[in-house]
Design an enzyme around this catalytic site. Structure first.
Site, PDB file in Angstrom:
ATOM      1  N   GLU A  42      33.758  70.393  33.063  1.00 53.35           N
ATOM      2  CA  GLU A  42      33.179  69.047  33.036  1.00 53.35           C
ATOM      3  C   GLU A  42      34.261  68.024  32.678  1.00 53.35           C
ATOM      4  O   GLU A  42      35.160  68.301  31.890  1.00 53.35           O
ATOM      5  CB  GLU A  42      32.066  69.039  31.985  1.00 53.35           C
ATOM      6  CG  GLU A  42      31.363  67.709  31.789  1.00 53.35           C
ATOM      7  CD  GLU A  42      30.344  67.767  30.653  1.00 53.35           C
ATOM      8  OE1 GLU A  42      29.492  66.876  30.592  1.00 53.35           O
ATOM      9  OE2 GLU A  42      30.411  68.711  29.832  1.00 53.35           O
ATOM     10  N   LYS A 112      25.242  64.459  36.647  1.00 49.86           N
ATOM     11  CA  LYS A 112      24.564  65.133  35.536  1.00 49.86           C
ATOM     12  C   LYS A 112      23.232  64.459  35.202  1.00 49.86           C
ATOM     13  O   LYS A 112      23.166  63.250  34.961  1.00 49.86           O
ATOM     14  CB  LYS A 112      25.484  65.123  34.317  1.00 49.86           C
ATOM     15  CG  LYS A 112      24.984  65.904  33.115  1.00 49.86           C
ATOM     16  CD  LYS A 112      26.035  65.843  32.014  1.00 49.86           C
ATOM     17  CE  LYS A 112      25.626  66.619  30.772  1.00 49.86           C
ATOM     18  NZ  LYS A 112      26.646  66.512  29.706  1.00 49.86           N
ATOM     19  N   CYS A 149      26.927  71.398  31.853  1.00 53.21           N
ATOM     20  CA  CYS A 149      26.882  71.470  30.400  1.00 53.21           C
ATOM     21  C   CYS A 149      25.454  71.451  29.820  1.00 53.21           C
ATOM     22  O   CYS A 149      24.744  72.442  29.890  1.00 53.21           O
ATOM     23  CB  CYS A 149      27.737  70.355  29.809  1.00 53.21           C
ATOM     24  SG  CYS A 149      28.273  70.652  28.090  1.00 53.21           S
TER      25      CYS A 149
END
Length: 258
Positions: A42, A112, A149
């Protein structure tokens, strides 16, 4: 999507720094030449910096300097490369998206969805969440779902990706270090693999700020490769025959009633 037999995956576990030029220059150095799919962590383009930092100066378009270099390296290696960046969003406050780029043998992007407003952090102060649109992309015939994540803590997203055909989930992360965090990471990566009978390739930033422990896990939860805490590249080959056998052994997707 086409039928696949095997895929060679490398996870690049490396801590990105605060200078975008330096991070870009690492792409060539760290991208191995013997893999079909290479996954960076990330925000590899530029680390988050101190909590609460303004990230807007480091946002780029997908075809900006970082995306251009990812594409160049992927073409040079003849592979697909996945890497995280901060993407300009058009937000009134200038907050970027936290975006995964997929370049090379496949072309896609994922913004995300779940921002890290947890464990004392508030990622939504500095970033904009992506639309709730799960992304599945064909990588050398492998239907591949994308997560980032904190998304790992939301099993609904992994299940939606699998419902859309994903047989592999790629998960770049900057999993912040702290009490129980490595245990959470390893438990959740394996859980998402087991409950969805899917491969997971999770590439993390390294210690000391982050946890490391990048992992490739198969659909029955067996760990095919795992890094330690420091900078490291780990690789594994995934086989579709293993996925088919896992789904025969544990037909939970077929047995669902909800």
């Amino acid at each position: 999507m086409t039928t696949w037999n095997s895929l060679r995956i490398s996870l690049v576990q490396h801590a990105s720094g605060l200078e975008p030029d330096a991070n870009r220059s690492l792409l060539t150095e760290l991208t191995p030449a013997d893999s079909d799919l290479i996954v960076f962590p990330e925000v590899f383009a530029r680390d988050f910096g101190k909590p609460g930092s303004d990230l807007s100066p480091y946002a780029e378009a997908q075809d900006g300097p970082f995306g251009t270099e990812v594409s160049r390296v992927a073409e040079k290696r003849g592979a697909t490369v996945v890497a995280g960046m901060l993407e300009t969003s058009g937000d009134a406050d200038g907050r970027p998206f936290n975006t995964l780029l997929v370049r090379g043998g496949a072309e896609a992007a994922y913004r995300k969805i779940h921002l890290y407003d947890s464990f004392g952090y508030k990622e939504s102060d500095a970033l904009v969440a992506g639309a709730i649109e799960p992304v599945v992309v064909d990588i050398d015939g492998v239907p591949t779902g994308l997560m980032t994540c904190y998304d790992l803590r939301f099993p609904e997203l992994a299940r939606r990706l699998v419902d859309q055909g994903a047989e592999l989930i790629v998960l770049p992360a900057a999993w912040v270090a702290g009490p129980r965090k490595v245990d959470h990471w390893r438990t959740l990566v394996r859980a998402r693999a087991i409950e969805n009978t899917v491969f997971i390739a999770a590439a993390a930033q390294s210690a000391p700020r982050y946890c490391g422990h990048s992992m490739v896990v198969d659909p029955l939860g067996d760990v095919l490769a795992e890094a330690g805490e420091g900078d490291e590249i780990v690789s594994a080959t995934i086989d579709r025959a293993v996925l088919e056998e896992a789904r025969r052994t544990n037909p939970s997707l077929v047995n669902r009633r909800m």
